[in-house]
Design a protein around this motif. Structure first.
Motif, short mmCIF file in Angstrom:
data_model
loop_
_atom_site.label_atom_id
_atom_site.label_comp_id
_atom_site.label_asym_id
_atom_site.label_seq_id
_atom_site.Cartn_x
_atom_site.Cartn_y
_atom_site.Cartn_z
N GLU A 13 0.83 -1.20 0.00
CA GLU A 13 0.00 0.00 0.00
C GLU A 13 0.87 1.26 0.00
O GLU A 13 0.56 2.24 -0.66
N ARG A 14 1.96 1.23 0.72
CA ARG A 14 2.85 2.39 0.78
C ARG A 14 3.55 2.66 -0.55
O ARG A 14 4.02 3.77 -0.78
N GLN A 15 3.63 1.65 -1.40
CA GLN A 15 4.29 1.85 -2.69
C GLN A 15 3.55 2.85 -3.56
O GLN A 15 4.11 3.38 -4.51
N ARG A 16 2.32 3.16 -3.21
CA ARG A 16 1.57 4.17 -3.97
C ARG A 16 2.26 5.53 -3.91
O ARG A 16 2.12 6.35 -4.82
N PHE A 17 3.02 5.78 -2.85
CA PHE A 17 3.71 7.06 -2.72
C PHE A 17 4.78 7.26 -3.79
O PHE A 17 5.22 8.39 -4.01
N LEU A 18 5.19 6.19 -4.44
CA LEU A 18 6.13 6.31 -5.56
C LEU A 18 5.47 7.01 -6.75
O LEU A 18 6.14 7.59 -7.60
N HIS A 19 4.14 6.90 -6.82
CA HIS A 19 3.39 7.38 -7.98
C HIS A 19 2.49 8.57 -7.68
O HIS A 19 1.99 9.19 -8.60
N GLU A 20 2.25 8.86 -6.41
CA GLU A 20 1.30 9.91 -6.02
C GLU A 20 2.01 11.10 -5.41
O GLU A 20 2.99 10.95 -4.69
N GLY A 21 1.45 12.27 -5.65
CA GLY A 21 1.92 13.46 -4.96
C GLY A 21 3.33 13.86 -5.35
O GLY A 21 3.86 13.45 -6.38
#
Length: 183
Positions: free
Chosen positions: A55-63
């Protein structure tokens, strides 16, 4: 931990022994967490912990989050999870290294380490906090003078690391070595 990730803009990660969570494959994550659970004699909640990392891997693509990652070359060659897991992990590392949110440096095994040696793995969350991975657990550092020391160590490690094509070449060499053992 997610609020820390949400508010952190720049993650500085130095790893001397494993590929860090944000760029791990599922099978690599499971292998790392199994080893940690056994070493620390903690309950087996590997499936839940794996979902959290994914779930934390989304920060690679968001924001506007940035990940400056420096790995020792040996991380690429440690067969965590076995050869098949490592080939998948190294292929994934090549793919994510091209993301605009990631700066990936590899410290070559033959780099001159006279000025800076391999040290314990750590994560910096902006200039606010450092997490250090220990044998027995995780140490959180919040004192500004200590955070500054880790910032200095990160700068030293980045100075001996290679980036871009040279880093991808080291990953590809490690991948080829694992591919050869599968034949």
């Amino acid at each position: 931990m997610t609020p820390l990730w949400e508010r952190t803009r720049t993650f500085r990660i130095y790893s001397s022994f494993v590929v860090p969570g944000p760029v791990q494959t599922r099978s690599y994550t499971v292998a790392v967490l199994r080893a940690l659970a056994a070493r620390r004699r903690i309950p087996d909640d590997i499936e839940a912990a794996t979902r959290v990392r994914e779930e934390r891997q989304r920060f690679l693509h968001e924001g506007d989050h940035r990940f400056a990652i420096v790995l020792e070359e040996s991380v690429l060659r440690n067969a965590i999870g076995g050869v098949e897991t490592m080939t998948g992990q190294l292929g994934h590392l090549l793919a994510v290294s091209s993301l605009p949110s990631i700066s990936l440096g590899i410290v070559p095994q033959n780099a001159d380490r006279s000025a800076t040696w391999p040290i314990e793995s750590f994560w910096m969350y902006d200039e606010k906090q450092v997490g250090v991975e220990l044998v027995s657990g995780y140490l959180t550092i919040t004192q500004p003078t200590e955070i500054s020391m880790y910032a200095g160590m990160f700068a030293e490690q980045t100075a001996v690391a290679v980036y871009g094509a040279a880093a991808r070449s080291l990953i590809s060499e490690a991948l080829a070595a694992f591919d050869n053992t599968m034949r």
